[in-house]
Enzyme design. Sequence first.
Site, PDB file in Angstrom:
ATOM      1  N   ARG A  40       0.356   6.906  -0.817  1.00  0.00           N
ATOM      2  CA  ARG A  40      -0.857   6.379  -0.215  1.00  0.00           C
ATOM      3  C   ARG A  40      -2.231   6.854  -0.150  1.00  0.00           C
ATOM      4  O   ARG A  40      -2.904   6.979   0.526  1.00  0.00           O
ATOM      5  CB  ARG A  40      -0.557   5.857   1.131  1.00  0.00           C
ATOM      6  CG  ARG A  40       0.626   5.090   1.521  1.00  0.00           C
ATOM      7  CD  ARG A  40       0.759   4.527   2.893  1.00  0.00           C
ATOM      8  NE  ARG A  40       2.164   4.117   3.075  1.00  0.00           N
ATOM      9  CZ  ARG A  40       2.899   4.594   4.233  1.00  0.00           C
ATOM     10  NH1 ARG A  40       2.559   5.262   5.060  1.00  0.00           N
ATOM     11  NH2 ARG A  40       4.009   3.826   4.313  1.00  0.00           N
ATOM     12  N   ARG A  44      -5.716   2.828   3.600  1.00  0.00           N
ATOM     13  CA  ARG A  44      -6.921   2.511   4.906  1.00  0.00           C
ATOM     14  C   ARG A  44      -7.783   3.680   5.286  1.00  0.00           C
ATOM     15  O   ARG A  44      -8.516   3.301   6.049  1.00  0.00           O
ATOM     16  CB  ARG A  44      -6.130   1.639   5.990  1.00  0.00           C
ATOM     17  CG  ARG A  44      -5.563   0.181   5.285  1.00  0.00           C
ATOM     18  CD  ARG A  44      -4.707  -0.325   6.308  1.00  0.00           C
ATOM     19  NE  ARG A  44      -3.362   0.338   6.253  1.00  0.00           N
ATOM     20  CZ  ARG A  44      -2.597   0.092   7.363  1.00  0.00           C
ATOM     21  NH1 ARG A  44      -2.777  -0.657   8.478  1.00  0.00           N
ATOM     22  NH2 ARG A  44      -1.398   0.763   7.479  1.00  0.00           N
ATOM     23  N   ARG A  53     -11.019  -4.204   1.345  1.00  0.00           N
ATOM     24  CA  ARG A  53      -9.793  -5.132   1.919  1.00  0.00           C
ATOM     25  C   ARG A  53     -10.443  -5.961   2.745  1.00  0.00           C
ATOM     26  O   ARG A  53      -9.661  -6.932   3.082  1.00  0.00           O
ATOM     27  CB  ARG A  53      -8.800  -4.256   2.448  1.00  0.00           C
ATOM     28  CG  ARG A  53      -7.879  -3.419   1.441  1.00  0.00           C
ATOM     29  CD  ARG A  53      -6.821  -4.589   1.087  1.00  0.00           C
ATOM     30  NE  ARG A  53      -5.865  -4.786   2.196  1.00  0.00           N
ATOM     31  CZ  ARG A  53      -5.676  -5.995   2.971  1.00  0.00           C
ATOM     32  NH1 ARG A  53      -6.395  -6.932   2.591  1.00  0.00           N
ATOM     33  NH2 ARG A  53      -4.943  -5.953   3.824  1.00  0.00           N
ATOM     34  N   ASP A  91       2.508  -2.723  -4.485  1.00  0.00           N
ATOM     35  CA  ASP A  91       3.219  -2.725  -3.032  1.00  0.00           C
ATOM     36  C   ASP A  91       4.752  -2.845  -3.585  1.00  0.00           C
ATOM     37  O   ASP A  91       5.031  -3.557  -4.558  1.00  0.00           O
ATOM     38  CB  ASP A  91       2.960  -4.014  -2.199  1.00  0.00           C
ATOM     39  CG  ASP A  91       3.785  -3.595  -0.752  1.00  0.00           C
ATOM     40  OD1 ASP A  91       4.858  -3.865  -0.542  1.00  0.00           O
ATOM     41  OD2 ASP A  91       3.161  -2.759  -0.061  1.00  0.00           O
ATOM     42  N   TYR A 169      14.406  -4.824   3.700  1.00  0.00           N
ATOM     43  CA  TYR A 169      13.357  -5.692   3.984  1.00  0.00           C
ATOM     44  C   TYR A 169      13.611  -6.935   3.810  1.00  0.00           C
ATOM     45  O   TYR A 169      13.269  -7.873   4.866  1.00  0.00           O
ATOM     46  CB  TYR A 169      11.977  -5.347   3.076  1.00  0.00           C
ATOM     47  CG  TYR A 169      11.202  -4.109   3.463  1.00  0.00           C
ATOM     48  CD1 TYR A 169      10.706  -4.089   4.664  1.00  0.00           C
ATOM     49  CD2 TYR A 169      11.126  -3.132   2.703  1.00  0.00           C
ATOM     50  CE1 TYR A 169       9.616  -3.143   5.388  1.00  0.00           C
ATOM     51  CE2 TYR A 169      10.392  -1.922   3.153  1.00  0.00           C
ATOM     52  CZ  TYR A 169       9.585  -1.805   4.616  1.00  0.00           C
ATOM     53  OH  TYR A 169       8.940  -0.877   4.803  1.00  0.00           O
TER      54      TYR A 169
END
Length: 372
Positions: A40, A44, A53, A91, A169
Site C-alpha cells: 500500500r 491514503r 481520490r 485492488d 469477501y
Amino acid sequence: MSSTQQRILTDADFPPLRNDLLLRAARGEPTKHAPVWVMRQAGRYLPEFRAMRAEHDFFRVCRTPELAARLTLQPIERYGDLLDGSIIFSDILVVPQALGMTVEMVPGKGPHFPEPLSVPEDLNRLAASVDVVAELGYMFDAITLTRQQLDGRVPLFGFCGAPWTLMAYMVEGGGSKTFSKAKTWLYKYPEASAQLLGRLTDVLIDFLVGQVNAGAQILQVFDSWAGELSPQDFEQFSLPYLRRIATEVRGRLGDRAVPMTVFAKGAHYALPGLAQAGYNGISLDWTLSPVEARRQVAAATSETIALQGNLDPCVLFAPHDVIRARTREMVEQFKTAGGAHIANLGHGMLPDHDPEALRVFLETVREASSKQ
C-alpha cells in the site's frame, strides 16, 4: 479462460531497467543492500493521493489506466531512489467484479458486496468463464503505461488476491472480524467451496499471466485472510490453489516467467507448505521471527526462497528514533536468519501514517543493510 488476444510485451518494449535489486533478491541472489518497498505504498497516507481520490471514485481510478499509473508513481516520485520497487495501483476485488459481482468501496467502511454469495445456488450468478483481457484489460493497460512511465527506475509488481481471500469477501459481503459466513461455507458446503475456489484459481492464473504479458516484472499473491483458517483448513482450502497458481503461471509463461512471492498473513503454520508451493519469495507479517521463518523454510525445501518483511506498520507511528531502532533490529534479524531479504512492512501502510515516517524507515533500511 481468456479468449481475446493480448499482445505479449517483453523487456525490449520498455526502457532498460536501471535498478534490478528487487528482482535479484527475489531470485535469491546477493545484493549490495536489502531492496525495499512497502505494501500500500500508493495510498491514503499520501496527501497527493488523497487529493486525487477526492475527485474520482475508487474503482474508476482502477479502471482508468492514466489515473492508476499516476497513483502508482506518486511514492516513487516522493521517495526517489529510496524505493526499489513499485506496485500497480489496483485492488484484489476487481476479480469478483469480473465474475459479475457488484463491489462498492464505501468511505469509512471499505469493500461492500450488496449481494454476497449466500448458498451454493448463488454460484450460478457468476460468469461461467472470464475473458480477462476483455474484463480486466484496463489493469493490463495500466501496467503497460506505468512500466513506460517508470522509465526503468524500479521493477513493477503485478498482484492478485488468493482464492480463499477472495471467496471470504464474496461470501461475507465485505470485511469481517470472524469471517463466520465464509468459514461456514467451508464446513457446510465443501464441494461448492471447492468449485468456487477452483473457478477463482482459473481466472487468477489467466489474470497473472496477462499482467506479465503487459509488463509486470514480479508478482505477489495476497492471501490476506489466511490466518483465519486452521492448519487443516488451510491445507484443504488455500494451499492447493496457491500451489496451482504458482505452477500454472510459470508453466504458461515458460522462459518469460518472473519471480513470484506469496503473502499468507497470520498463517505461521503454513510456512513449510508455502516453501514447497513454487514461489520465489514468502512475505512475513510482524508476528514471526525471521530466524524462525528461515529455519522452517530451510527444513522444508532446498530451493532458494527469499523472505520479505516484516516491521509492524504501527512502528511508523513512533518517534523517529524508535522507528530507526526497530528497523535496524529487523534488518539484523534477517541478516542473522541468512538468505535473501526484501525489506518491507509486515502488512500495508495505514491511512493516518505520516509520509515522513516511511522515509525514515526507507533510509534506515538502506543504511543498516548496506554491505560494507
